[in-house]
Design a protein around this motif. Structure first.
Motif, PDB file in Angstrom:
ATOM      1  N   ALA A   4       0.852  -1.191   0.000  1.00 12.46           N
ATOM      2  CA  ALA A   4       0.000   0.000   0.000  1.00 12.46           C
ATOM      3  C   ALA A   4       0.888   1.241   0.000  1.00 12.46           C
ATOM      4  CB  ALA A   4      -0.898   0.003   1.236  1.00 12.46           C
ATOM      5  N   SER A  39     -10.996   2.267   8.233  1.00  7.60           N
ATOM      6  CA  SER A  39      -9.649   2.624   8.683  1.00  7.60           C
ATOM      7  C   SER A  39      -9.585   2.462  10.196  1.00  7.60           C
ATOM      8  CB  SER A  39      -9.342   4.081   8.310  1.00  7.60           C
ATOM      9  OG  SER A  39      -8.054   4.451   8.745  1.00  7.60           O
ATOM     10  N   ASP A  90      -4.202   1.985   8.789  1.00  6.32           N
ATOM     11  CA  ASP A  90      -4.330   1.713   7.362  1.00  6.32           C
ATOM     12  C   ASP A  90      -5.725   2.117   6.906  1.00  6.32           C
ATOM     13  OD1 ASP A  90      -5.975  -0.439   8.145  1.00  6.32           O
ATOM     14  OD2 ASP A  90      -4.563  -1.973   7.524  1.00  6.32           O
ATOM     15  N   GLU A  92      -8.569   0.744   4.115  1.00  5.69           N
ATOM     16  CA  GLU A  92      -8.963  -0.304   3.183  1.00  5.69           C
ATOM     17  C   GLU A  92     -10.213   0.101   2.426  1.00  5.69           C
ATOM     18  OE1 GLU A  92      -7.301  -4.277   5.427  1.00  5.69           O
ATOM     19  OE2 GLU A  92      -9.422  -3.797   5.645  1.00  5.69           O
ATOM     20  N   VAL A  94     -13.309  -1.396   0.005  1.00  2.00           N
ATOM     21  CA  VAL A  94     -14.007  -2.654  -0.256  1.00  2.00           C
ATOM     22  C   VAL A  94     -15.011  -2.421  -1.380  1.00  2.00           C
ATOM     23  CG1 VAL A  94     -15.380  -4.523   0.736  1.00  2.00           C
ATOM     24  CG2 VAL A  94     -13.793  -3.232   2.204  1.00  2.00           C
ATOM     25  N   VAL A 100     -11.084  -6.449  -1.489  1.00  4.14           N
ATOM     26  CA  VAL A 100     -10.497  -5.520  -0.528  1.00  4.14           C
ATOM     27  C   VAL A 100      -9.128  -5.065  -1.025  1.00  4.14           C
ATOM     28  CG1 VAL A 100      -9.687  -5.228   1.852  1.00  4.14           C
ATOM     29  CG2 VAL A 100     -11.701  -6.643   1.390  1.00  4.14           C
ATOM     30  N   LYS A 101      -8.913  -3.762  -1.009  1.00  2.00           N
ATOM     31  CA  LYS A 101      -7.636  -3.160  -1.395  1.00  2.00           C
ATOM     32  C   LYS A 101      -7.146  -2.284  -0.249  1.00  2.00           C
ATOM     33  CE  LYS A 101      -4.363  -1.154  -3.935  1.00  2.00           C
ATOM     34  NZ  LYS A 101      -3.064  -1.775  -3.970  1.00  2.00           N
ATOM     35  N   ARG A 102      -5.982  -2.642   0.338  1.00  3.90           N
ATOM     36  CA  ARG A 102      -5.373  -1.749   1.333  1.00  3.90           C
ATOM     37  C   ARG A 102      -4.705  -0.645   0.536  1.00  3.90           C
ATOM     38  NH1 ARG A 102      -0.644  -3.835   4.751  1.00  3.90           N
ATOM     39  NH2 ARG A 102      -1.991  -5.646   4.729  1.00  3.90           N
ATOM     40  N   GLU A 105      -1.184   2.958   4.209  1.00  6.23           N
ATOM     41  CA  GLU A 105      -0.792   2.510   5.543  1.00  6.23           C
ATOM     42  C   GLU A 105       0.331   3.404   6.039  1.00  6.23           C
ATOM     43  OE1 GLU A 105       0.402  -1.547   4.894  1.00  6.23           O
ATOM     44  OE2 GLU A 105       2.351  -0.965   4.110  1.00  6.23           O
TER      45      GLU A 105
END
Length: 116
Positions: A4, A39, A90, A92, A94, A100-102, A105
């Protein structure tokens, strides 16, 4: 290697938090229609205690649709309740299909409030 984008935040305890991010792919904004976001801020990644939790469902994360903008928000009362110090966090994203994509961070330093 990180999965990320890395960023470090400095948050003033007792002040409103308004942190803006923009999700781009190949310099074009990602359409966030149908996405939700979450988050968390913790002492360490392994900590079971959450210092601050923000979500689009709770209205503390705003998503800008086709502009790709994401805004994390917390009230002055919320940041005042957090012990000054260094935390990890972090963000994320959705998708409506559950992907799911982080996205981001890093660390967040809450500086001590003097006027309270």
């Amino acid at each position: 290697m990180s999965c990320a984008a890395q960023t470090n935040l400095c948050i003033c305890q007792g002040s409103n938090l308004q942190q803006k991010f923009r999700w781009l792919i190949d310099d074009s904004p990602v359409d966030l229609t149908g996405y939700t976001a979450r988050s968390m801020f913790r002492d360490t990644a392994d900590s079971t205690t959450v210092a601050l939790s923000l979500t689009s469902a709770a209205g503390t994360i705003s998503l800008g649709g086709v502009s790709g903008t994401i805004i994390l928000s917390a009230s002055a009362a919320s940041t005042s309740a957090i012990t000054a110090g260094r935390y990890v966090f972090d963000l994320e994203m959705v998708s409506s299909t559950g992907f799911v994509k982080r996205l981001v961070e890093g660390t967040a330093t809450f500086t001590r409030e003097v006027t309270r």
